[in-house]
Scaffold this motif. Structure first.
Motif, mmCIF file in Angstrom:
data_model
loop_
_atom_site.group_PDB
_atom_site.id
_atom_site.type_symbol
_atom_site.label_atom_id
_atom_site.label_comp_id
_atom_site.label_asym_id
_atom_site.label_seq_id
_atom_site.Cartn_x
_atom_site.Cartn_y
_atom_site.Cartn_z
ATOM 1 N N LYS A 1 14.190 -46.505 -66.840
ATOM 2 C CA LYS A 1 13.292 -47.486 -67.263
ATOM 3 C C LYS A 1 12.895 -48.567 -66.244
ATOM 4 O O LYS A 1 11.825 -49.186 -66.127
ATOM 5 C CB LYS A 1 14.148 -48.174 -68.290
ATOM 6 N N LEU A 2 13.799 -48.920 -65.201
ATOM 7 C CA LEU A 2 13.549 -49.868 -64.302
ATOM 8 C C LEU A 2 12.810 -49.444 -63.022
ATOM 9 O O LEU A 2 11.750 -49.953 -62.833
ATOM 10 C CB LEU A 2 14.771 -50.554 -63.546
ATOM 11 N N ALA A 3 13.182 -48.194 -62.658
ATOM 12 C CA ALA A 3 12.334 -47.680 -61.463
ATOM 13 C C ALA A 3 10.930 -47.529 -61.684
ATOM 14 O O ALA A 3 10.095 -47.777 -60.748
ATOM 15 C CB ALA A 3 12.970 -46.210 -61.177
ATOM 16 N N MET A 4 10.353 -46.940 -62.721
ATOM 17 C CA MET A 4 8.854 -46.413 -62.979
ATOM 18 C C MET A 4 7.978 -47.899 -63.017
ATOM 19 O O MET A 4 7.065 -48.048 -62.075
ATOM 20 C CB MET A 4 8.641 -45.674 -64.021
ATOM 21 N N PRO A 5 8.406 -48.684 -63.670
ATOM 22 C CA PRO A 5 7.608 -50.122 -63.947
ATOM 23 C C PRO A 5 7.460 -50.801 -62.570
ATOM 24 O O PRO A 5 6.537 -51.383 -61.896
ATOM 25 C CB PRO A 5 8.170 -50.857 -64.904
ATOM 26 N N ALA A 6 8.686 -50.733 -61.898
ATOM 27 C CA ALA A 6 8.935 -51.522 -60.479
ATOM 28 C C ALA A 6 8.186 -50.852 -59.400
ATOM 29 O O ALA A 6 7.526 -51.761 -58.745
ATOM 30 C CB ALA A 6 10.311 -51.629 -59.939
ATOM 31 N N ALA A 7 7.948 -49.669 -59.599
ATOM 32 C CA ALA A 7 7.083 -48.710 -58.467
ATOM 33 C C ALA A 7 5.748 -49.125 -58.670
ATOM 34 O O ALA A 7 5.107 -49.524 -57.657
ATOM 35 C CB ALA A 7 7.453 -47.431 -58.558
ATOM 36 N N LEU A 8 5.293 -49.156 -59.893
ATOM 37 C CA LEU A 8 3.865 -49.663 -60.303
ATOM 38 C C LEU A 8 3.441 -51.000 -59.778
ATOM 39 O O LEU A 8 2.574 -51.340 -59.430
ATOM 40 C CB LEU A 8 3.563 -49.239 -61.636
ATOM 41 N N ILE A 9 4.694 -51.868 -60.139
ATOM 42 C CA ILE A 9 4.315 -53.510 -60.186
ATOM 43 C C ILE A 9 4.239 -53.562 -58.419
ATOM 44 O O ILE A 9 3.448 -54.318 -57.889
ATOM 45 C CB ILE A 9 5.455 -54.274 -60.569
ATOM 46 N N ALA A 10 5.042 -53.157 -57.787
ATOM 47 C CA ALA A 10 5.188 -53.228 -56.245
ATOM 48 C C ALA A 10 3.807 -52.613 -55.639
ATOM 49 O O ALA A 10 3.259 -53.326 -54.631
ATOM 50 C CB ALA A 10 6.092 -52.304 -55.655
ATOM 51 N N LEU A 11 3.320 -51.602 -56.303
ATOM 52 C CA LEU A 11 2.248 -50.868 -55.554
ATOM 53 C C LEU A 11 0.794 -51.492 -56.071
ATOM 54 O O LEU A 11 -0.106 -52.232 -55.127
ATOM 55 C CB LEU A 11 1.918 -49.484 -56.173
ATOM 56 N N SER A 12 0.950 -52.324 -57.262
ATOM 57 C CA SER A 12 -0.243 -52.931 -57.630
ATOM 58 C C SER A 12 -0.290 -54.404 -56.947
ATOM 59 O O SER A 12 -1.534 -54.720 -56.307
ATOM 60 C CB SER A 12 -0.332 -53.097 -58.996
ATOM 61 N N THR A 13 0.640 -55.278 -56.737
ATOM 62 C CA THR A 13 0.524 -56.403 -56.043
ATOM 63 C C THR A 13 0.527 -56.273 -54.420
ATOM 64 O O THR A 13 -0.294 -57.013 -53.791
ATOM 65 C CB THR A 13 2.268 -57.066 -56.394
ATOM 66 N N THR A 14 1.130 -55.132 -53.881
ATOM 67 C CA THR A 14 1.031 -55.066 -52.676
ATOM 68 C C THR A 14 -0.646 -54.914 -52.159
ATOM 69 O O THR A 14 -1.050 -55.229 -51.152
ATOM 70 C CB THR A 14 1.851 -53.961 -52.052
ATOM 71 N N ALA A 15 -1.144 -54.285 -53.000
ATOM 72 C CA ALA A 15 -2.812 -53.534 -53.007
ATOM 73 C C ALA A 15 -3.366 -54.666 -53.057
ATOM 74 O O ALA A 15 -4.480 -55.030 -52.058
ATOM 75 C CB ALA A 15 -3.028 -52.649 -53.735
ATOM 76 N N LEU A 16 -3.280 -55.682 -54.150
ATOM 77 C CA LEU A 16 -3.943 -56.787 -54.494
ATOM 78 C C LEU A 16 -3.931 -57.842 -53.094
ATOM 79 O O LEU A 16 -4.731 -58.337 -52.914
ATOM 80 C CB LEU A 16 -3.534 -57.480 -55.865
ATOM 81 N N GLY A 17 -2.581 -58.040 -52.797
ATOM 82 C CA GLY A 17 -2.297 -59.015 -51.613
ATOM 83 C C GLY A 17 -2.950 -58.583 -50.098
ATOM 84 O O GLY A 17 -3.564 -59.478 -49.553
ATOM 85 N N ALA A 18 -2.943 -57.500 -50.122
ATOM 86 C CA ALA A 18 -3.613 -56.700 -48.782
ATOM 87 C C ALA A 18 -5.245 -57.241 -48.955
ATOM 88 O O ALA A 18 -5.919 -57.426 -47.963
ATOM 89 C CB ALA A 18 -3.359 -55.310 -48.691
ATOM 90 N N VAL A 19 -5.891 -56.639 -50.116
ATOM 91 C CA VAL A 19 -7.304 -56.755 -50.226
ATOM 92 C C VAL A 19 -7.585 -58.561 -50.277
ATOM 93 O O VAL A 19 -8.758 -58.773 -49.451
ATOM 94 C CB VAL A 19 -7.682 -56.359 -51.432
ATOM 95 N N PHE A 20 -6.756 -59.242 -50.558
ATOM 96 C CA PHE A 20 -7.078 -60.667 -50.643
ATOM 97 C C PHE A 20 -7.179 -61.193 -49.373
ATOM 98 O O PHE A 20 -7.749 -62.148 -48.968
ATOM 99 C CB PHE A 20 -6.020 -61.436 -51.715
ATOM 100 N N THR A 21 -5.883 -60.826 -48.558
ATOM 101 C CA THR A 21 -5.738 -61.187 -47.015
ATOM 102 C C THR A 21 -7.064 -60.695 -46.355
ATOM 103 O O THR A 21 -7.387 -61.623 -45.312
ATOM 104 C CB THR A 21 -4.276 -60.517 -46.692
ATOM 105 N N TRP A 22 -7.609 -59.553 -46.549
ATOM 106 C CA TRP A 22 -8.805 -59.063 -45.920
ATOM 107 C C TRP A 22 -9.917 -60.047 -46.234
ATOM 108 O O TRP A 22 -10.663 -60.082 -45.494
ATOM 109 C CB TRP A 22 -8.977 -57.544 -46.545
ATOM 110 N N TRP A 23 -9.973 -60.348 -47.405
ATOM 111 C CA TRP A 23 -10.972 -61.092 -47.930
ATOM 112 C C TRP A 23 -10.864 -62.784 -47.219
ATOM 113 O O TRP A 23 -11.752 -63.166 -46.858
ATOM 114 C CB TRP A 23 -10.978 -61.387 -49.588
#
Length: 335
Positions: free
Chosen positions: A132-154
């Protein structure tokens, strides 16, 4: 003569075609089925936000191309305003992760009886909680990392050129590097722990909202303390023609501004001798207090990443402690 009989059941190949690709079963399948709407929504929002930031970055770089390399167009505030607004909105991701994903995660199953049904089967409480903890945590980490990387690029084309985009602002410091994932994982586990303890979805969401906002307030109050403040001074007097301290490129001034520096190294704030209205009178007053120049404190831009990593380590350590609490408590006292 012995007759050999043919048994079709033994020799006939399995008529069912082999299923290709990954096959999920047990708790993984159940967790995905339970929360697939939230998971797909998270992934869709991440994709749409990423595409929007890529498009806006293209507009920014096209506009920057119309000006010389070291200068900014006069209407650049229109584009940097979008950047600042996007960073401010991305800062709400930890709140959403805690309230909308973390709080209902375990509380919903406890309230509906799903947790009792699942753990009464062959699935242990520890395995169920871990999944229950691992699946949402993995998706949250993936999404926030991707958004942070694209925002930094911007942000990169103007981060060292625009004076109104200070890296210490939460709109940039909190949504770039490793911090977005660390902060979102912290609030997610806080929400999950609160839901496990309160066992009611709506109540857990409300309490999580207050808790996450409090965490954000404390973080915003103390995050700059993670850096090492440096100082720059002058020793050329404080008259009208005296040179003010010059900060390095990208540095952000700290404290109350520029201080008066005395020959003993002590500092006096800007209100010193303020009652002397004339410049000559105030200069004489400051000289009588042995003021020999100015001093200013600042954080250099080079400290941004070390500060972010230190903050992420603190958040992830707290996250690990909360996860341990959830697993230990849930294994013994969940139902």
């Amino acid at each position: 003569m012995t007759t050999l009989t043919h048994d079709p059941a033994r020799t006939a190949p399995d008529a069912r075609p082999a299923r290709k690709g990954p096959r999920f079963g047990g708790p993984i399948w159940l967790v995905w089925r339970q929360h697939r709407a939230a998971f797909w929504t998270l992934l869709a929002l991440t994709l749409l936000t990423t595409l929007a930031m890529i498009y806006l970055r293209g507009q920014l770089t096209d506009h920057l191309a119309t000006s010389p390399q070291k200068s900014l167009p006069p209407d650049i505030e229109k584009y940097t305003g979008r950047l600042f607004s996007a960073g401010s909105h991305l800062g709400y991701a930890p709140i959403l992760a805690g309230v909308l994903i973390g709080a209902p995660l375990i509380a919903g199953d406890l309230e509906s009886g799903t947790a009792k049904l699942v753990t009464s089967q062959s699935v242990s409480r520890l395995r169920w909680l871990t999944t229950k903890l691992a699946m949402p945590a993995a998706l949250i980490a993936l999404s926030t990392t991707a958004l942070g990387a694209v925002f930094t690029w911007w942000w990169n084309p103007v981060r060292s050129r625009a004076d109104n985009l200070e890296w210490t602002s939460s709109a940039f410091f909190d949504v770039t590097g490793v911090l977005p994932a660390a902060h979102a994982l912290l609030t997610f586990t806080v929400g999950a722990a609160i839901g496990m303890l309160l066992r009611r979805t709506l109540v857990s969401m409300v309490v999580t909202l207050g808790t996450v906002v409090a965490i954000g307030f404390i973080w915003d109050r103390f995050r700059l303390n993670l850096g090492h403040v440096l100082s720059v001074t002058t020793h050329e007097g404080v008259g009208p023609d005296a040179r003010q301290p010059e900060l390095p490129a990208g540095a952000v001034q700290q404290g109350q501004g520029t201080y008066f520096l005395t020959d003993s190294g002590a500092r006096l704030d800007w209100t010193t001798c303020l009652d002397k209205m004339e410049n000559t009178a105030r200069t004489s007053c400051l000289e009588s207090k042995h003021v020999i120049g100015y001093a200013a404190d600042y954080l250099p831009a080079s400290q941004m990443q070390p500060m972010q990593w230190l903050g992420a380590v603190i958040m992830l350590t707290a996250t690990a402690a909360i996860v341990t609490f959830i697993l230990v408590w849930g294994r013994k006292r969940l139902l």
